[in-house]
Design a protein around this motif. Structure first.
Motif, PDB file in Angstrom:
ATOM      1  N   ARG A  56       0.795  -1.231   0.000  1.00  0.00           N
ATOM      2  CA  ARG A  56       0.000   0.000   0.000  1.00  0.00           C
ATOM      3  C   ARG A  56       0.823   1.275   0.000  1.00  0.00           C
ATOM      4  O   ARG A  56       0.341   2.321  -0.373  1.00  0.00           O
ATOM      5  CB  ARG A  56      -0.962   0.023   1.165  1.00  0.00           C
ATOM      6  CG  ARG A  56      -0.273   0.228   2.487  1.00  0.00           C
ATOM      7  CD  ARG A  56      -1.260   0.266   3.598  1.00  0.00           C
ATOM      8  NE  ARG A  56      -0.513   0.221   4.854  1.00  0.00           N
ATOM      9  CZ  ARG A  56      -1.010   0.544   5.987  1.00  0.00           C
ATOM     10  NH1 ARG A  56      -2.253   0.935   6.062  1.00  0.00           N
ATOM     11  NH2 ARG A  56      -0.302   0.468   7.077  1.00  0.00           N
ATOM     12  N   LYS A  57       2.052   1.232   0.445  1.00  0.00           N
ATOM     13  CA  LYS A  57       2.852   2.449   0.552  1.00  0.00           C
ATOM     14  C   LYS A  57       3.491   2.771  -0.801  1.00  0.00           C
ATOM     15  O   LYS A  57       3.809   1.882  -1.578  1.00  0.00           O
ATOM     16  CB  LYS A  57       3.940   2.265   1.601  1.00  0.00           C
ATOM     17  CG  LYS A  57       3.367   2.005   2.982  1.00  0.00           C
ATOM     18  CD  LYS A  57       4.457   1.703   3.973  1.00  0.00           C
ATOM     19  CE  LYS A  57       3.829   1.338   5.305  1.00  0.00           C
ATOM     20  NZ  LYS A  57       4.750   0.757   6.215  1.00  0.00           N
ATOM     21  N   ASP A  58       3.676   4.056  -1.043  1.00  0.00           N
ATOM     22  CA  ASP A  58       4.379   4.478  -2.254  1.00  0.00           C
ATOM     23  C   ASP A  58       5.870   4.271  -2.044  1.00  0.00           C
ATOM     24  O   ASP A  58       6.549   5.121  -1.459  1.00  0.00           O
ATOM     25  CB  ASP A  58       4.079   5.946  -2.567  1.00  0.00           C
ATOM     26  CG  ASP A  58       2.656   6.142  -3.024  1.00  0.00           C
ATOM     27  OD1 ASP A  58       2.088   5.178  -3.575  1.00  0.00           O
ATOM     28  OD2 ASP A  58       2.113   7.244  -2.832  1.00  0.00           O
ATOM     29  N   GLN A  59       6.330   3.142  -2.479  1.00  0.00           N
ATOM     30  CA  GLN A  59       7.740   2.806  -2.348  1.00  0.00           C
ATOM     31  C   GLN A  59       8.264   2.372  -3.705  1.00  0.00           C
ATOM     32  O   GLN A  59       7.496   1.897  -4.553  1.00  0.00           O
ATOM     33  CB  GLN A  59       7.934   1.657  -1.356  1.00  0.00           C
ATOM     34  CG  GLN A  59       7.536   1.998   0.051  1.00  0.00           C
ATOM     35  CD  GLN A  59       7.672   0.800   0.955  1.00  0.00           C
ATOM     36  OE1 GLN A  59       7.715  -0.333   0.516  1.00  0.00           O
ATOM     37  NE2 GLN A  59       7.716   1.062   2.253  1.00  0.00           N
ATOM     38  N   PRO A  60       9.556   2.486  -3.907  1.00  0.00           N
ATOM     39  CA  PRO A  60      10.101   1.998  -5.164  1.00  0.00           C
ATOM     40  C   PRO A  60       9.956   0.476  -5.247  1.00  0.00           C
ATOM     41  O   PRO A  60       9.926  -0.210  -4.222  1.00  0.00           O
ATOM     42  CB  PRO A  60      11.569   2.412  -5.120  1.00  0.00           C
ATOM     43  CG  PRO A  60      11.854   2.684  -3.689  1.00  0.00           C
ATOM     44  CD  PRO A  60      10.555   3.077  -3.056  1.00  0.00           C
ATOM     45  N   ILE A  61       9.829  -0.012  -6.450  1.00  0.00           N
ATOM     46  CA  ILE A  61       9.639  -1.444  -6.660  1.00  0.00           C
ATOM     47  C   ILE A  61      10.814  -2.251  -6.117  1.00  0.00           C
ATOM     48  O   ILE A  61      10.667  -3.420  -5.791  1.00  0.00           O
ATOM     49  CB  ILE A  61       9.373  -1.743  -8.157  1.00  0.00           C
ATOM     50  CG1 ILE A  61       8.791  -3.143  -8.359  1.00  0.00           C
ATOM     51  CG2 ILE A  61      10.646  -1.606  -8.969  1.00  0.00           C
ATOM     52  CD1 ILE A  61       7.380  -3.256  -7.938  1.00  0.00           C
ATOM     53  N   SER A  62      11.959  -1.631  -5.966  1.00  0.00           N
ATOM     54  CA  SER A  62      13.131  -2.350  -5.457  1.00  0.00           C
ATOM     55  C   SER A  62      12.981  -2.736  -3.988  1.00  0.00           C
ATOM     56  O   SER A  62      13.694  -3.604  -3.502  1.00  0.00           O
ATOM     57  CB  SER A  62      14.392  -1.508  -5.646  1.00  0.00           C
ATOM     58  OG  SER A  62      14.268  -0.302  -4.921  1.00  0.00           O
TER      59      SER A  62
END
Length: 115
Positions: A56-62
């Motif tokens: 759910r959090k806006d995080q980089p796919i890495s």
């Protein structure tokens, strides 16, 4: 939502006690079928809520593999512990070759190993 899913999974596991072949068509069997039927949604709901909470959090796919490792490593650890216990209970001994085969079966055919 996760609490509801957990309670439904607990109800599902508790009601399976009454679904034994020798209990078929007895009053307890009907109650077991009823409670198992109304709690079947618990496992998919638990998986969906867990996925939502992970992603759910806006995080980089890495960062996703790191977060998945936090779930996958304990899952594999406890799967291996359970397979060892089940293997020893079934065979009453420990043969490394048979254990390896049983462990592979647990990953690819879990219904075969865990019932």
């Amino acid at each position: 939502m996760k609490t509801i899913a957990i309670l439904a999974v607990l109800l599902l596991h508790c009601s399976s006690k009454y679904l034994l072949p020798e209990c078929v068509f007895q009053p307890n069997w009907y109650w077991g079928v009823f409670f198992e039927s109304i709690s079947r949604f618990g496992v998919p709901l638990f998986i969906m809520v867990s996925g939502f909470l992970i992603l759910r959090k806006d995080q980089p796919i890495s960062s996703v593999p790191r977060r998945i490792k936090r779930i996958l490593i304990p899952f594999i650890f406890w799967l291996v512990i359970y397979v060892i216990a089940k293997f020893v209970m079934i065979n009453h001994s420990f043969d490394l070759f048979q254990f390896g085969y049983f462990l592979i079966q647990a990953f690819f055919r879990p219904y075969y190993c865990f019932n």
